[in-house]
Design a protein around this motif. Structure first.
Motif, PDB file in Angstrom:
ATOM      1  N   GLU A  36      18.689  24.320   8.772  1.00 13.66           N
ATOM      2  CA  GLU A  36      18.838  23.516   7.561  1.00 13.66           C
ATOM      3  C   GLU A  36      20.565  23.527   7.490  1.00 13.66           C
ATOM      4  O   GLU A  36      21.079  22.591   7.771  1.00 13.66           O
ATOM      5  CB  GLU A  36      18.377  24.059   6.241  1.00 13.66           C
ATOM      6  CG  GLU A  36      17.007  24.162   6.144  1.00 13.66           C
ATOM      7  CD  GLU A  36      16.395  22.599   5.616  1.00 13.66           C
ATOM      8  OE1 GLU A  36      17.091  21.916   4.986  1.00 13.66           O
ATOM      9  OE2 GLU A  36      15.598  22.294   6.350  1.00 13.66           O
ATOM     10  N   SER A  41      20.958  29.019   7.136  1.00  9.71           N
ATOM     11  CA  SER A  41      19.849  28.679   5.952  1.00  9.71           C
ATOM     12  C   SER A  41      18.723  28.056   6.829  1.00  9.71           C
ATOM     13  O   SER A  41      19.017  26.970   7.603  1.00  9.71           O
ATOM     14  CB  SER A  41      20.401  27.941   4.888  1.00  9.71           C
ATOM     15  OG  SER A  41      19.191  27.751   3.955  1.00  9.71           O
ATOM     16  N   ASN A  45      14.690  26.807   6.888  1.00  8.31           N
ATOM     17  CA  ASN A  45      13.609  26.087   5.825  1.00  8.31           C
ATOM     18  C   ASN A  45      12.259  26.710   6.847  1.00  8.31           C
ATOM     19  O   ASN A  45      11.868  26.395   8.080  1.00  8.31           O
ATOM     20  CB  ASN A  45      13.332  24.852   5.545  1.00  8.31           C
ATOM     21  CG  ASN A  45      12.081  24.222   4.972  1.00  8.31           C
ATOM     22  OD1 ASN A  45      10.997  24.157   5.363  1.00  8.31           O
ATOM     23  ND2 ASN A  45      12.293  24.805   3.610  1.00  8.31           N
ATOM     24  N   ASP A  75       6.941  26.581   0.847  1.00 15.57           N
ATOM     25  CA  ASP A  75       8.268  26.549   1.067  1.00 15.57           C
ATOM     26  C   ASP A  75       9.057  27.859   1.158  1.00 15.57           C
ATOM     27  O   ASP A  75       9.455  28.027  -0.246  1.00 15.57           O
ATOM     28  CB  ASP A  75       8.800  25.309   0.521  1.00 15.57           C
ATOM     29  CG  ASP A  75       9.891  24.796   1.077  1.00 15.57           C
ATOM     30  OD1 ASP A  75       9.615  24.022   2.150  1.00 15.57           O
ATOM     31  OD2 ASP A  75      10.973  24.726   0.723  1.00 15.57           O
ATOM     32  N   THR A  81      13.080  29.663   1.920  1.00 15.11           N
ATOM     33  CA  THR A  81      14.314  29.410   2.043  1.00 15.11           C
ATOM     34  C   THR A  81      14.703  30.598   2.573  1.00 15.11           C
ATOM     35  O   THR A  81      14.888  31.920   1.940  1.00 15.11           O
ATOM     36  CB  THR A  81      15.289  28.978   1.028  1.00 15.11           C
ATOM     37  OG1 THR A  81      14.657  27.688   0.394  1.00 15.11           O
ATOM     38  CG2 THR A  81      16.803  28.844   1.382  1.00 15.11           C
ATOM     39  N   GLN A 104      17.663  33.016   4.331  1.00 18.57           N
ATOM     40  CA  GLN A 104      19.180  32.991   4.694  1.00 18.57           C
ATOM     41  C   GLN A 104      19.577  34.421   5.176  1.00 18.57           C
ATOM     42  O   GLN A 104      18.858  35.445   5.054  1.00 18.57           O
ATOM     43  CB  GLN A 104      20.030  32.769   3.421  1.00 18.57           C
ATOM     44  CG  GLN A 104      19.795  31.432   2.968  1.00 18.57           C
ATOM     45  CD  GLN A 104      20.529  31.386   1.571  1.00 18.57           C
ATOM     46  OE1 GLN A 104      20.768  32.195   0.779  1.00 18.57           O
ATOM     47  NE2 GLN A 104      20.989  29.863   1.503  1.00 18.57           N
TER      48      GLN A 104
END
Length: 170
Positions: free
Chosen positions: A47, A64, A66, A158, A160, A162
């Motif tokens: 991302e 980052s 996904n 979904d 995220t 990091q």
């Protein structure tokens, strides 16, 4: 003279695939657009990269990623879907609590100390650094679906992810 660099994003993606495959024992893909691959699988896509700090001898960046988990299963019920999906989400969050400072078993990325010229061979053989502070920052149980994803019996989580990477250079 050409610059020397390590593709940190590639190493993060490869390590994520390795961690997910080892933990969940299901396939991991890197499809740009949705492709129904199996009854359950992960799809990873890069991302954003942003610079956190920069100094004369290093750069720290935050990456980052996904991660989408797909479960294609009919007869939606709490015990067969909601309980299962929340279990996957909690397992994923816990997995990355345990893998905050991940290294690949393939020793793909040996970057953080590799530029110390006098000791490079020693450090290369001891260090396999991929990222630190890796974490699941967000889980979305009701993500927006693309037209291709909007098919009968598809359930999507979904995530995220990091992580921080520090690159040392001289």
């Amino acid at each position: 003279m050409a610059i020397q660099f390590t593709n940190a994003f590639r190493e993060i993606l490869d390590t994520l695939k390795e961690i997910l495959t080892n933990e969940f024992k299901i396939s991991v893909h890197f499809d740009k657009d949705f492709e129904a691959q199996a009854s359950q699988y992960f799809n990873i896509s890069p991302e954003v990269v942003s610079t956190v700090t920069r100094s004369s001898g290093s750069t720290t960046r935050e990456y980052s990623v996904n991660i989408r988990y797909y479960l294609i299963k009919g007869n939606y019920e709490k015990h067969s879907h909601i309980d299962y999906l929340t279990s996957v989400a909690e397992r994923m969050s816990r997995l990355f609590n345990d893998k905050r400072n991940a290294t690949s078993t393939n020793d793909l990325f040996k970057g953080v100390l590799a530029t110390f010229a006098d000791s490079q061979n020693t450090f290369d053989s001891l260090i396999a650094y991929t990222f630190h502070d890796g974490r699941i920052e967000e889980v979305n149980y009701q993500p927006t679906l693309t037209d291709k994803e909007n098919i009968e019996n598809v359930n999507v989580l979904d995530f995220t992810f990091q992580a921080i990477v520090t690159e040392v250079y001289l």
